[in-house]
Design a protein around this motif. Structure first.
Motif, PDB file in Angstrom:
ATOM      1  N   TYR A 180       0.833  -1.195   0.000  1.00 23.25           N
ATOM      2  CA  TYR A 180       0.000   0.000   0.000  1.00 23.25           C
ATOM      3  C   TYR A 180       0.875   1.255   0.000  1.00 23.25           C
ATOM      4  O   TYR A 180       1.983   1.242   0.533  1.00 23.25           O
ATOM      5  N   ILE A 181       0.344   2.318  -0.617  1.00 22.92           N
ATOM      6  CA  ILE A 181       1.034   3.610  -0.540  1.00 22.92           C
ATOM      7  C   ILE A 181       0.069   4.619   0.102  1.00 22.92           C
ATOM      8  O   ILE A 181      -1.135   4.363   0.166  1.00 22.92           O
ATOM      9  N   ASN A 182       0.608   5.754   0.554  1.00 21.54           N
ATOM     10  CA  ASN A 182      -0.276   6.742   1.182  1.00 21.54           C
ATOM     11  C   ASN A 182      -0.749   7.767   0.145  1.00 21.54           C
ATOM     12  O   ASN A 182      -0.366   7.721  -1.034  1.00 21.54           O
ATOM     13  N   VAL A 183      -1.573   8.687   0.619  1.00 18.02           N
ATOM     14  CA  VAL A 183      -2.186   9.670  -0.291  1.00 18.02           C
ATOM     15  C   VAL A 183      -1.118  10.519  -0.980  1.00 18.02           C
ATOM     16  O   VAL A 183      -1.185  10.781  -2.190  1.00 18.02           O
ATOM     17  N   GLY A 184      -0.095  10.919  -0.203  1.00 23.43           N
ATOM     18  CA  GLY A 184       0.957  11.764  -0.776  1.00 23.43           C
ATOM     19  C   GLY A 184       1.662  11.064  -1.928  1.00 23.43           C
ATOM     20  O   GLY A 184       1.898  11.666  -2.990  1.00 23.43           O
ATOM     21  N   ALA A 185       1.981   9.792  -1.718  1.00 25.07           N
ATOM     22  CA  ALA A 185       2.691   9.043  -2.765  1.00 25.07           C
ATOM     23  C   ALA A 185       1.812   8.860  -3.995  1.00 25.07           C
ATOM     24  O   ALA A 185       2.283   8.969  -5.146  1.00 25.07           O
TER      25      ALA A 185
ATOM     26  N   LEU B  93      -5.178   3.955   2.751  1.00 21.79           N
ATOM     27  CA  LEU B  93      -4.148   3.036   2.254  1.00 21.79           C
ATOM     28  C   LEU B  93      -4.538   2.662   0.836  1.00 21.79           C
ATOM     29  O   LEU B  93      -5.640   2.152   0.599  1.00 21.79           O
ATOM     30  N   ILE B  94      -3.649   2.940  -0.100  1.00 15.79           N
ATOM     31  CA  ILE B  94      -3.972   2.762  -1.521  1.00 15.79           C
ATOM     32  C   ILE B  94      -3.092   1.654  -2.092  1.00 15.79           C
ATOM     33  O   ILE B  94      -1.858   1.712  -1.947  1.00 15.79           O
ATOM     34  N   PRO B  95      -3.713   0.627  -2.716  1.00 16.37           N
ATOM     35  CA  PRO B  95      -2.892  -0.443  -3.287  1.00 16.37           C
ATOM     36  C   PRO B  95      -1.830   0.143  -4.222  1.00 16.37           C
ATOM     37  O   PRO B  95      -2.137   1.049  -5.020  1.00 16.37           O
ATOM     38  N   ASP B  96      -0.594  -0.344  -4.116  1.00 16.42           N
ATOM     39  CA  ASP B  96       0.472   0.292  -4.900  1.00 16.42           C
ATOM     40  C   ASP B  96       0.340   0.043  -6.407  1.00 16.42           C
ATOM     41  O   ASP B  96       0.989   0.701  -7.205  1.00 16.42           O
ATOM     42  N   ASN B  97      -0.557  -0.895  -6.778  1.00 17.23           N
ATOM     43  CA  ASN B  97      -0.761  -1.113  -8.222  1.00 17.23           C
ATOM     44  C   ASN B  97      -2.043  -0.435  -8.724  1.00 17.23           C
ATOM     45  O   ASN B  97      -2.467  -0.650  -9.857  1.00 17.23           O
ATOM     46  N   ALA B  98      -2.693   0.386  -7.870  1.00 17.26           N
ATOM     47  CA  ALA B  98      -3.945   1.041  -8.295  1.00 17.26           C
ATOM     48  C   ALA B  98      -3.649   2.065  -9.391  1.00 17.26           C
ATOM     49  O   ALA B  98      -2.632   2.755  -9.356  1.00 17.26           O
ATOM     50  N   GLU B  99      -4.581   2.118 -10.364  1.00 14.37           N
ATOM     51  CA  GLU B  99      -4.381   3.082 -11.448  1.00 14.37           C
ATOM     52  C   GLU B  99      -5.136   4.376 -11.174  1.00 14.37           C
ATOM     53  O   GLU B  99      -6.141   4.364 -10.458  1.00 14.37           O
ATOM     54  N   LYS B 100      -4.665   5.450 -11.775  1.00 16.22           N
ATOM     55  CA  LYS B 100      -5.342   6.743 -11.603  1.00 16.22           C
ATOM     56  C   LYS B 100      -6.762   6.636 -12.168  1.00 16.22           C
ATOM     57  O   LYS B 100      -6.935   6.212 -13.321  1.00 16.22           O
ATOM     58  N   PRO B 101      -7.796   6.998 -11.383  1.00 14.53           N
ATOM     59  CA  PRO B 101      -9.169   6.888 -11.899  1.00 14.53           C
ATOM     60  C   PRO B 101      -9.367   7.775 -13.133  1.00 14.53           C
ATOM     61  O   PRO B 101      -8.800   8.872 -13.203  1.00 14.53           O
ATOM     62  N   ALA B 102     -10.184   7.262 -14.060  1.00 16.65           N
ATOM     63  CA  ALA B 102     -10.424   8.043 -15.282  1.00 16.65           C
ATOM     64  C   ALA B 102     -11.303   9.239 -14.955  1.00 16.65           C
ATOM     65  O   ALA B 102     -12.090   9.197 -14.021  1.00 16.65           O
ATOM     66  N   ARG B 103     -11.173  10.286 -15.756  1.00 13.86           N
ATOM     67  CA  ARG B 103     -12.026  11.474 -15.539  1.00 13.86           C
ATOM     68  C   ARG B 103     -13.454  11.137 -15.908  1.00 13.86           C
ATOM     69  O   ARG B 103     -13.703  10.322 -16.788  1.00 13.86           O
ATOM     70  N   LYS B 104     -14.400  11.816 -15.251  1.00 18.24           N
ATOM     71  CA  LYS B 104     -15.818  11.560 -15.561  1.00 18.24           C
ATOM     72  C   LYS B 104     -16.178  12.089 -16.940  1.00 18.24           C
ATOM     73  O   LYS B 104     -15.649  13.105 -17.362  1.00 18.24           O
ATOM     74  N   GLN B 105     -17.112  11.362 -17.609  1.00 18.93           N
ATOM     75  CA  GLN B 105     -17.578  11.837 -18.918  1.00 18.93           C
ATOM     76  C   GLN B 105     -18.545  12.988 -18.731  1.00 18.93           C
ATOM     77  O   GLN B 105     -19.346  12.989 -17.809  1.00 18.93           O
TER      78      GLN B 105
ATOM     79  N   LEU C 228     -12.536  -8.682 -10.077  1.00 14.72           N
ATOM     80  CA  LEU C 228     -12.865  -8.934  -8.666  1.00 14.72           C
ATOM     81  C   LEU C 228     -11.590  -9.260  -7.886  1.00 14.72           C
ATOM     82  O   LEU C 228     -10.819 -10.128  -8.298  1.00 14.72           O
ATOM     83  N   SER C 229     -11.382  -8.550  -6.769  1.00 14.52           N
ATOM     84  CA  SER C 229     -10.147  -8.763  -6.007  1.00 14.52           C
ATOM     85  C   SER C 229     -10.467  -8.979  -4.527  1.00 14.52           C
ATOM     86  O   SER C 229     -11.538  -8.605  -4.039  1.00 14.52           O
ATOM     87  N   GLU C 230      -9.483  -9.542  -3.847  1.00 12.84           N
ATOM     88  CA  GLU C 230      -9.620  -9.766  -2.412  1.00 12.84           C
ATOM     89  C   GLU C 230      -9.772  -8.415  -1.688  1.00 12.84           C
ATOM     90  O   GLU C 230     -10.570  -8.284  -0.761  1.00 12.84           O
ATOM     91  N   ALA C 231      -8.991  -7.431  -2.121  1.00  7.78           N
ATOM     92  CA  ALA C 231      -9.048  -6.119  -1.472  1.00  7.78           C
ATOM     93  C   ALA C 231     -10.447  -5.517  -1.589  1.00  7.78           C
ATOM     94  O   ALA C 231     -10.971  -4.929  -0.639  1.00  7.78           O
TER      95      ALA C 231
END
Ligand SMILES: Nc1ncnc2c1ncn2[C@@H]1O[C@H](COP(=O)(O)OP(=O)(O)OP(=O)(O)O)[C@@H](O)[C@H]1O
Length: 298
Positions: A3-8, A40-52, A144-147
């Motif tokens: 996990y990484i924090n918000v700053g990272a 706590l943000i999974p370190d492999n999480a991708e940046k969410p896409a912008r809303k349409q 679908l993930s465990e997290a």
């Protein structure tokens, strides 16, 4: 996975920390969980896409739900699902709130009390279930993930009297053995391994069918990974997986609880009971999709 924090995350995605926190709070970062006030943000999480921001009204289920949710539209499919899915799923598990009370809480965030005493946990879990549905909609397109499964449990049980018990693991697997339908379930020490194996098998299926989703549900309920809340988390997962796989989603209606329980009991030997019950639920749901002019495949 770490996990990484918000700053990272803010640095990695080149956005402000405030935006990262908003994304997390709105359930747009799969697997993000809160430890106290810290995300706590999974370190492999991708940046969410912008809303349409197009003006068109979508006619497929996921886009329509996202659009109505983000626009705060009353009286549409999103509004209906929030109330009907929450009411039915909570009732199956013993909540005594009525459909009208559930609607009232969703629409006004208040509750009128008449003659009967109302259990505070019923109210907290109802409000929490609304948030779980938001998570399901926001993350419908992710694997679908465990997290994610743990996050659903975390959101569902946060603030309940269970969450104040030392032995109750909110957002994590059970510590004490439990039974379902009078039958043994997976021992606590084996839960993590069995859930990982179940997810691996399930996620390796390329084109998932309704039967695959029901089979996952049966196996998930047999493991019974959490101390409590397994039924509701399991049904939310089925809803999400139907959305993800282009299968008409469904609510397990409270009046079909007997058939649903029997179906789970018999699934290993005879799949027809549960399949037919779910098909009935799907047919009922299609009536609403037809009403709102939303397309479905089957
Ligand atoms: N025979 C069975 N085989 C497998 N799963 C079953 C069986 N009977 C019931 N279930 C599942 O277990 C869920 C309920 O489990 P239980 O009564 O232990 O409540 P729980 O785990 O506390 O869940 P909740 O918080 O949703 O009440 C049902 O909603 C159903 O999904």
């Amino acid at each position: 996975m770490g996990y990484i924090n918000v700053g990272a995350a803010a640095k990695k995605w080149n956005i402000s920390e405030r935006s990262v926190r908003n994304y997390c709070r709105n359930g747009r970062v799969p697997g993000a969980t809160q430890d106290g006030l810290v995300w706590l943000i999974p370190d492999n999480a991708e940046k969410p896409a912008r809303k349409q921001r197009s003006g068109k009204i979508p006619t497929d289920v996921i886009s329509r739900l996202k659009m109505e949710k983000e626009a705060g539209i009353n009286g549409g499919l999103y509004h209906k699902i929030q109330i009907d899915l929450t009411y039915n799923s909570n009732h199956i598990e013993g909540s005594r709130l009525t459909h009208d009370q559930t609607r009232y809480i969703f629409e006004t965030n208040t509750i009128g009390v008449e003659d009967d005493a109302i259990n505070v946990d019923d109210i907290v879990e109802t409000v929490n279930h609304f948030r779980c549905i938001d998570l399901v909609i926001d993350q419908a397109n992710y694997k679908l993930s465990e997290a994610f499964i743990k996050q659903l449990h975390f959101v569902l049980k946060t603030g309940t009297s269970d969450s104040r018990k030392a032995w109750f693991n909110v957002g994590d697997y059970k510590r004490l053995e439990n039974e379902v339908g009078g039958m043994p379930t997976t021992l606590p020490a084996k839960v993590a391994g069995e859930i990982k194996a179940l997810l691996k098998d399930y996620n390796s299926i390329n084109k998932k069918t309704l039967d695959d989703i029901i089979d996952f549900h049966y196996k998930f309920e047999k493991i019974h990974p959490f101390q409590d809340g397994n039924g509701r988390v399991g049904r939310l997962i089925m809803f999400k997986e139907c959305l993800r796989n282009g299968i008409t989603p469904f609510i397990v209606y409270d009046d079909l609880k007997g058939f649903y329980y029997r179906g789970l009991k018999e699934w290993k030997h005879e799949k027809g009971y549960l399949r037919d019950t779910i098909l009935t639920c799907q047919d009922r749901f299609k009536v609403h999709l037809d009403y709102f002019g939303i397309r479905y495949n089957d």
